[in-house]
Enzyme design. Sequence first.
Site, PDB file in Angstrom:
ATOM      1  N   THR A 194      45.838  39.978  47.508  1.00 34.77           N
ATOM      2  CA  THR A 194      46.928  40.292  48.456  1.00 34.77           C
ATOM      3  C   THR A 194      46.524  41.347  49.487  1.00 34.77           C
ATOM      4  OG1 THR A 194      47.933  42.026  47.062  1.00 34.77           O
ATOM      5  CG2 THR A 194      48.651  39.745  46.683  1.00 34.77           C
ATOM      6  N   LEU A 240      50.780  41.824  52.281  1.00 34.74           N
ATOM      7  CA  LEU A 240      52.026  41.081  52.045  1.00 34.74           C
ATOM      8  C   LEU A 240      51.895  40.362  50.700  1.00 34.74           C
ATOM      9  CD1 LEU A 240      54.774  40.441  53.178  1.00 34.74           C
ATOM     10  CD2 LEU A 240      53.753  38.605  54.545  1.00 34.74           C
ATOM     11  N   HIS A 241      52.184  41.085  49.641  1.00 32.75           N
ATOM     12  CA  HIS A 241      51.857  40.659  48.280  1.00 32.75           C
ATOM     13  C   HIS A 241      52.571  39.377  47.829  1.00 32.75           C
ATOM     14  CE1 HIS A 241      50.127  44.695  47.735  1.00 32.75           C
ATOM     15  NE2 HIS A 241      51.250  45.196  48.159  1.00 32.75           N
ATOM     16  N   ASP A 242      53.880  39.421  47.700  1.00 35.19           N
ATOM     17  CA  ASP A 242      54.603  38.394  46.941  1.00 35.19           C
ATOM     18  C   ASP A 242      54.606  36.993  47.549  1.00 35.19           C
ATOM     19  OD1 ASP A 242      57.073  40.788  45.724  1.00 35.19           O
ATOM     20  OD2 ASP A 242      55.109  40.232  44.958  1.00 35.19           O
ATOM     21  N   CYS A 244      52.277  35.460  48.648  1.00 34.68           N
ATOM     22  CA  CYS A 244      51.038  34.787  48.201  1.00 34.68           C
ATOM     23  C   CYS A 244      51.304  33.900  46.983  1.00 34.68           C
ATOM     24  CB  CYS A 244      49.968  35.813  47.870  1.00 34.68           C
ATOM     25  SG  CYS A 244      49.362  36.736  49.308  1.00 34.68           S
TER      26      CYS A 244
END
Length: 312
Positions: A194, A240-242, A244
């Site tokens: 991420t 932008l972690h989630d 992904c």
Amino acid sequence: MKLPIIIDTDPGQDDAVAILLALASPELEVLGITAVAGNVPLSLTEVNARKVCELAGRPEIKVYAGAIRPLLHNLVTAEHVHGKTGLDGPVLAEPTMPLQKQHAVDFIIETLMSRPAGTVTLATLGPLTNIALALIKEPLIASRIKRIVAMGGGFFEGGNITPAAEFNIYVDPHAARLVLDAGIPFTLIPLDCTHQALTTKARVEKFRSMENNSGPATALMMDFFERFDVEKYGTDGGPLHDPCVIAWLLRPELFTSRDVNVVVECESPLTMGMTVVDWWRVTARKPNATVCRGINSDGFFDLLTERLAKLA
Ligand code: RIB
Ligand code: CA
């Protein structure tokens, strides 16, 4: 054939974008959204989940409240990143859509026990407390889950809430260990992946210029959310972690990964919540996760931009 999923989440601006991406993707059938305590307390994450559904023009989506705290540890939140509401940035109306009365854990169990085995995927964006509680309450669900795709952990990239641990795992390491030990097909999307998905100015401007509500609201969320990581990492944009997790469900070919063993540290105060990833397979520990390390970040943002533009 749509892929039925349950999104377990602690919104959180990046969770919000993941929910928007899922709701904009016809390949997915969102059976429900289960809120968990994490970035901010449950009383806010469940409201934020409903705010995002209404932003997307999807007030019919069923939102459930789950665990109010981790299994053993006291709750650690991240207002310093997400703001006091957990969704600082845009001003989003208080939700009018209802919160479901059923507990999230019971919804997860009921859904998995009533639908054909191996058909429902769990997309987890926060601490794994709800999933662990569901497995404790009804162990039979373990063999009925198609796959868990979880944002969490880190290995060569280290941690973000401590030098060793990533936030979702750190908040509830015991839940993460229990879920990883349950023999369920598991994809882990860690910080190594991420941190390559950065909300650069050019990418955020594409959201801002969209002719709908979701695009500009997403840009305002990113303006607020990224400031902490831009300051910390000195990068153009923040990770932008989630989203992904949702992108992996839609376009797994955007990612590179290996099937390796992952164990969560649950004893050491120094490394509590660390995901010990045997990337080079130096131990005899059996692989229990498909761990992503690479992402085609341009392809990811092209997908995200294309889908957000379709929303209300
Ligand atoms: O470490 C990043 C994760 O923690 C993301 O899911 C973010 O929303 C926070 O929950
Ligand atoms: Ca999250």
